[in-house]
Design a protein around this motif. Structure first.
Motif, mmCIF file in Angstrom:
data_model
loop_
_atom_site.group_PDB
_atom_site.id
_atom_site.type_symbol
_atom_site.label_atom_id
_atom_site.label_comp_id
_atom_site.label_asym_id
_atom_site.label_seq_id
_atom_site.Cartn_x
_atom_site.Cartn_y
_atom_site.Cartn_z
ATOM 1 N N PHE A 1 0.819 -1.209 0.000
ATOM 2 C CA PHE A 1 0.000 0.000 0.000
ATOM 3 C C PHE A 1 0.856 1.263 0.000
ATOM 4 N N ILE A 2 1.927 1.271 0.774
ATOM 5 C CA ILE A 2 2.790 2.459 0.829
ATOM 6 C C ILE A 2 3.455 2.704 -0.518
ATOM 7 N N LEU A 3 4.095 1.689 -1.072
ATOM 8 C CA LEU A 3 4.860 1.873 -2.308
ATOM 9 C C LEU A 3 3.974 2.157 -3.515
ATOM 10 N N THR A 4 2.890 1.418 -3.663
ATOM 11 C CA THR A 4 2.038 1.671 -4.830
ATOM 12 C C THR A 4 1.352 3.030 -4.726
ATOM 13 N N THR A 5 0.925 3.409 -3.531
ATOM 14 C CA THR A 5 0.264 4.711 -3.382
ATOM 15 C C THR A 5 1.241 5.844 -3.678
ATOM 16 N N LYS A 6 2.467 5.720 -3.235
ATOM 17 C CA LYS A 6 3.459 6.781 -3.473
ATOM 18 C C LYS A 6 3.862 6.855 -4.935
ATOM 19 N N TYR A 7 4.187 5.731 -5.527
ATOM 20 C CA TYR A 7 4.763 5.751 -6.875
ATOM 21 C C TYR A 7 3.735 5.791 -8.001
ATOM 22 N N THR A 8 2.456 5.692 -7.682
ATOM 23 C CA THR A 8 1.425 5.824 -8.717
ATOM 24 C C THR A 8 0.511 7.008 -8.419
ATOM 25 N N ASN A 9 1.005 7.934 -7.611
ATOM 26 C CA ASN A 9 0.279 9.154 -7.277
ATOM 27 C C ASN A 9 -1.107 8.877 -6.696
ATOM 28 N N GLY A 10 -1.162 8.038 -5.685
ATOM 29 C CA GLY A 10 -2.399 7.844 -4.942
ATOM 30 C C GLY A 10 -3.231 6.648 -5.345
ATOM 31 N N GLN A 11 -2.664 5.731 -6.108
ATOM 32 C CA GLN A 11 -3.447 4.578 -6.540
ATOM 33 C C GLN A 11 -2.729 3.267 -6.219
ATOM 34 N N THR A 12 -3.540 2.262 -5.947
ATOM 35 C CA THR A 12 -3.068 0.889 -5.878
ATOM 36 C C THR A 12 -3.668 0.192 -7.090
ATOM 37 N N GLY B 1 -6.027 -2.032 -7.175
ATOM 38 C CA GLY B 1 -7.483 -2.010 -7.010
ATOM 39 C C GLY B 1 -8.079 -0.647 -7.326
ATOM 40 N N LYS B 2 -7.422 0.409 -6.872
ATOM 41 C CA LYS B 2 -7.909 1.763 -7.159
ATOM 42 C C LYS B 2 -7.817 2.068 -8.653
ATOM 43 N N MET B 3 -6.761 1.590 -9.305
ATOM 44 C CA MET B 3 -6.627 1.804 -10.753
ATOM 45 C C MET B 3 -7.790 1.148 -11.495
ATOM 46 N N ILE B 4 -8.105 -0.079 -11.119
ATOM 47 C CA ILE B 4 -9.178 -0.817 -11.789
ATOM 48 C C ILE B 4 -10.510 -0.085 -11.655
ATOM 49 N N PHE B 5 -10.781 0.466 -10.474
ATOM 50 C CA PHE B 5 -12.056 1.137 -10.234
ATOM 51 C C PHE B 5 -12.019 2.638 -10.503
ATOM 52 N N GLY B 6 -10.877 3.165 -10.937
ATOM 53 C CA GLY B 6 -10.785 4.573 -11.314
ATOM 54 C C GLY B 6 -10.911 5.534 -10.142
ATOM 55 N N ILE B 7 -10.281 5.184 -9.032
ATOM 56 C CA ILE B 7 -10.293 6.071 -7.868
ATOM 57 C C ILE B 7 -8.864 6.376 -7.446
ATOM 58 N N ARG B 8 -8.698 7.445 -6.678
ATOM 59 C CA ARG B 8 -7.360 7.903 -6.302
ATOM 60 C C ARG B 8 -7.414 8.594 -4.942
ATOM 61 N N VAL B 9 -6.348 8.432 -4.151
ATOM 62 C CA VAL B 9 -6.211 9.137 -2.880
ATOM 63 C C VAL B 9 -5.692 10.545 -3.164
ATOM 64 N N VAL B 10 -6.321 11.554 -2.555
ATOM 65 C CA VAL B 10 -5.838 12.932 -2.649
ATOM 66 C C VAL B 10 -5.708 13.499 -1.240
ATOM 67 N N CYS B 11 -4.824 14.468 -1.102
ATOM 68 C CA CYS B 11 -4.640 15.162 0.173
ATOM 69 C C CYS B 11 -5.106 16.596 -0.020
ATOM 70 N N PHE B 12 -5.833 17.123 0.952
ATOM 71 C CA PHE B 12 -6.361 18.475 0.852
ATOM 72 C C PHE B 12 -5.311 19.539 1.159
ATOM 73 N N LYS B 13 -4.209 19.153 1.785
ATOM 74 C CA LYS B 13 -3.179 20.123 2.156
ATOM 75 C C LYS B 13 -1.929 20.030 1.289
ATOM 76 N N GLU B 14 -1.891 19.056 0.392
ATOM 77 C CA GLU B 14 -0.726 18.868 -0.475
ATOM 78 C C GLU B 14 -1.205 18.588 -1.893
ATOM 79 N N GLU B 15 -0.480 19.124 -2.852
ATOM 80 C CA GLU B 15 -0.849 18.844 -4.234
ATOM 81 C C GLU B 15 -0.527 17.390 -4.585
ATOM 82 N N LYS B 16 0.650 16.936 -4.173
ATOM 83 C CA LYS B 16 1.048 15.532 -4.344
ATOM 84 C C LYS B 16 1.214 14.932 -2.961
#
Length: 188
Positions: free
Chosen positions: A102-113, A115-130
């Motif tokens: 979870f740590i490595l895929t989320t970091k190196y794919t800009n918020g996706q694992t 499973g998230k890629m397959i479903f078209g979702i992404r983690v975003v932070c409200f205080k950071e652009e990346k």
């Protein structure tokens, strides 16, 4: 007399309109200070079910990684693979693969694992652009460990406007649907 009432009524409406505009400006300004990035309407945040299905796919990937990386070593060494308790060597290594994935895929794919890629979702932070390492280590490292122990915390996301579970709230993150973001950006 009637004309005087109409003028008074119009003046009150104008006063209410000005207060509403001032309140909206103040609200927008405070939101910009608190959350300078990724300010989206509530409908772009990914709901509980889509996040659950993405997580289940990720668990399949983690189990495949465990089967490829850890089980052969234990089988060749004749070491017991009993239980998932993190206090056993096997359980600890499983947890390490889970959290590492979870740590490595989320970091190196800009918020996706995956499973998230397959479903078209992404983690975003409200205080950071990346997403920063600190945010990812807390959300995906500590958060996944806590979530493994107390899985019920993920249910909280189903009842929040921005679909945040407690770890998301701590990190000021959430998960968005990419198609909604694209549609929102195209409408501007």
């Amino acid at each position: 007399m009637m004309e005087e009432q109409t003028t008074t009524h119009e003046a009150r409406l104008e006063e209410i309109r000005k207060k509403k505009v001032a309140w909206e400006e103040a609200e927008r300004f405070s939101d910009q200070q608190e959350r300078p990035f990724h300010r989206y309407p509530d409908y772009v945040f990914a709901g509980f079910w889509i996040r659950l299905f993405a997580y289940l796919i990720d668990l399949l990937v983690v189990q495949a990684l465990v089967a490829i990386l850890i089980k052969p070593i234990f089988a060749l060494g004749g070491i017991s693979m009993q239980g998932n308790d993190p206090l056993t060597l096997y359980g600890f290594l499983q947890l390490l693969v889970l959290v590492g994935y979870f740590i490595l895929t989320t970091k190196y794919t800009n918020g996706q694992t995956l499973g998230k890629m397959i479903f078209g979702i992404r983690v975003v932070c409200f205080k950071e652009e990346k997403l920063s390492w600190q945010t990812i280590l807390i959300r995906e490292g500590i958060g996944r460990y806590i979530g493994k122990i107390v899985a019920v915390i993920y249910l909280v996301a189903a009842f929040q406007n921005k679909k945040q579970h407690p770890i998301d709230m701590l990190c000021d993150t959430s998960v968005v649907t990419e198609n909604s973001i694209r549609a929102l950006q195209e409408s501007y």
